[in-house]
Design a protein around this motif. Structure first.
Motif, PDB file in Angstrom:
ATOM      1  N   PHE A  34     -11.946  -7.195   2.968  1.00  6.43           N
ATOM      2  CA  PHE A  34     -11.542  -5.993   4.004  1.00  6.43           C
ATOM      3  C   PHE A  34     -10.975  -6.687   5.407  1.00  6.43           C
ATOM      4  O   PHE A  34     -10.038  -6.256   5.867  1.00  6.43           O
ATOM      5  N   GLN A  86      -9.798   1.253   2.942  1.00  5.95           N
ATOM      6  CA  GLN A  86      -8.674   1.268   3.785  1.00  5.95           C
ATOM      7  C   GLN A  86      -7.838   2.671   3.680  1.00  5.95           C
ATOM      8  O   GLN A  86      -7.393   2.989   4.867  1.00  5.95           O
ATOM      9  N   CYS A  87      -7.946   3.235   2.618  1.00  4.02           N
ATOM     10  CA  CYS A  87      -7.184   4.687   2.339  1.00  4.02           C
ATOM     11  C   CYS A  87      -7.917   5.719   3.246  1.00  4.02           C
ATOM     12  O   CYS A  87      -7.336   6.415   4.100  1.00  4.02           O
ATOM     13  N   PHE A 122      -8.375   4.237   7.410  1.00  7.77           N
ATOM     14  CA  PHE A 122      -7.369   3.582   8.162  1.00  7.77           C
ATOM     15  C   PHE A 122      -6.139   4.107   7.721  1.00  7.77           C
ATOM     16  O   PHE A 122      -4.895   4.021   8.120  1.00  7.77           O
ATOM     17  N   HIS A 153       0.910  -1.085   0.163  1.00  9.26           N
ATOM     18  CA  HIS A 153      -0.134   0.120  -0.159  1.00  9.26           C
ATOM     19  C   HIS A 153       0.703   1.147   0.124  1.00  9.26           C
ATOM     20  O   HIS A 153       1.167   1.628   1.003  1.00  9.26           O
ATOM     21  N   ASN A 164      -2.360   2.227  -6.310  1.00  5.90           N
ATOM     22  CA  ASN A 164      -2.675   1.246  -5.387  1.00  5.90           C
ATOM     23  C   ASN A 164      -3.834   0.275  -6.077  1.00  5.90           C
ATOM     24  O   ASN A 164      -3.626  -0.936  -5.916  1.00  5.90           O
ATOM     25  N   HIS A 185      -0.035 -10.001   4.558  1.00  5.19           N
ATOM     26  CA  HIS A 185      -1.508 -10.569   4.586  1.00  5.19           C
ATOM     27  C   HIS A 185      -2.185 -10.994   3.486  1.00  5.19           C
ATOM     28  O   HIS A 185      -1.614 -10.603   2.286  1.00  5.19           O
ATOM     29  N   GLN A 195      -7.614  -8.920   5.097  1.00  4.86           N
ATOM     30  CA  GLN A 195      -6.398  -8.183   5.153  1.00  4.86           C
ATOM     31  C   GLN A 195      -6.129  -7.439   6.440  1.00  4.86           C
ATOM     32  O   GLN A 195      -4.979  -7.195   6.570  1.00  4.86           O
ATOM     33  N   MET A 196      -6.833  -7.488   7.381  1.00  6.51           N
ATOM     34  CA  MET A 196      -6.808  -6.888   8.720  1.00  6.51           C
ATOM     35  C   MET A 196      -5.514  -7.993   9.778  1.00  6.51           C
ATOM     36  O   MET A 196      -5.031  -7.390  10.520  1.00  6.51           O
ATOM     37  N   ASP A 208      -4.469   3.593   5.282  1.00  3.22           N
ATOM     38  CA  ASP A 208      -3.574   2.593   4.674  1.00  3.22           C
ATOM     39  C   ASP A 208      -3.423   2.546   3.270  1.00  3.22           C
ATOM     40  O   ASP A 208      -4.261   2.209   2.500  1.00  3.22           O
ATOM     41  N   VAL A 235     -12.425  -1.896  -1.407  1.00  4.99           N
ATOM     42  CA  VAL A 235     -11.602  -2.329  -0.421  1.00  4.99           C
ATOM     43  C   VAL A 235     -10.520  -1.198  -0.119  1.00  4.99           C
ATOM     44  O   VAL A 235     -10.284  -0.684   1.053  1.00  4.99           O
ATOM     45  N   LEU A 236      -9.712  -0.951  -1.198  1.00  2.00           N
ATOM     46  CA  LEU A 236      -8.720  -0.174  -1.243  1.00  2.00           C
ATOM     47  C   LEU A 236      -9.013   1.411  -0.658  1.00  2.00           C
ATOM     48  O   LEU A 236      -8.481   1.868   0.018  1.00  2.00           O
TER      49      LEU A 236
END
Length: 212
Positions: free
Chosen positions: A51, A94-95, A98, A2, A109, A67, A54-55, A100, A90-91
């Motif tokens: 999602f 996350q961005c 979090f 990421h 990404n 992960h 990946q944690m 990420d 998902v990405l």
């Protein structure tokens, strides 16, 4: 994998965003026309699963961890374009939630993990299917090898972008990224095959590539 803000140059981010936007636009248009009503919820369920998965990190080597990526799993289960849409959701979450992956690098990404990892990995999967027996074992073997390659391909794309941006020389970035992700890819293959085997044992009609 990421990429955070500031690691990749503006031109690389802009170019990757343009490609990601075009592919996602095409995927959304196709999904609106072809996705059956009873399969539409699968996109949301798959996105939520990836999602959450990946944690969870697993140790790799020398203090590093990896992960589940899930791009190839989504492509096999839903089709490559639908899988790309799932990875985009998902990405993006996350961005935004979090941090990420950087906001300016979001398109990059998505390009690396959703397009190179997902669609590129799916091309490897289909090529392997043409070579291996058309059986459940052949299907899962193709999935295992392609899921490993999806992680390595995505990491190689990331290394190329870092090198093109002047962040780190390619001769240093590529072995480091591809090497560690070759190990992570083994975990990716194991998890992908385990999930596919479980779903195929109870609800095989949910796997788009198996139906085909």
């Amino acid at each position: 994998m990421h990429i955070p803000d500031g690691m990749v140059s503006g031109p690389v981010n802009v170019a990757a965003f343009a490609v990601a936007a075009a592919v996602c636009g095409r995927a959304a248009a196709r999904a609106a026309k072809t996705l059956q009503e009873d399969h539409a919820p699968l996109l949301g369920v798959t996105a939520a699963f990836i999602f959450a998965a990946q944690m969870l990190n697993f140790p790799v080597f020398a203090g590093t961890s990896g992960h589940f990526l899930g791009a190839l799993f989504a492509a096999i289960a839903l089709g490559p374009l639908n899988g790309c849409l799932v990875m985009t959701v998902v990405l993006t979450l996350q961005c935004l939630l979090f941090a990420d992956g950087g906001l300016t690098a979001l398109g990059t990404n998505i390009f690396n993990m959703g397009i190179v990892g997902g669609i590129g990995g799916y091309a490897v999967f289909r090529s392997l299917q043409a070579l291996l027996p058309q059986t459940r074992t052949g299907f899962l073997t193709s999935a295992a090898l392609a899921s490993w390659s999806s992680v390595v391909l995505a990491s190689a794309a990331c290394a190329g972008e870092l090198a093109f941006s002047g962040t780190i020389p390619l001769q240093a970035a590529l072995p480091a990224m591809a090497g560690i992700h070759a190990i992570i890819g083994i975990g990716e293959a194991i998890i992908t095959v385990a999930i596919l085997s479980t779903v195929m044992a109870s609800r095989p009609h949910l796997i788009a590539s198996w139906r085909q």
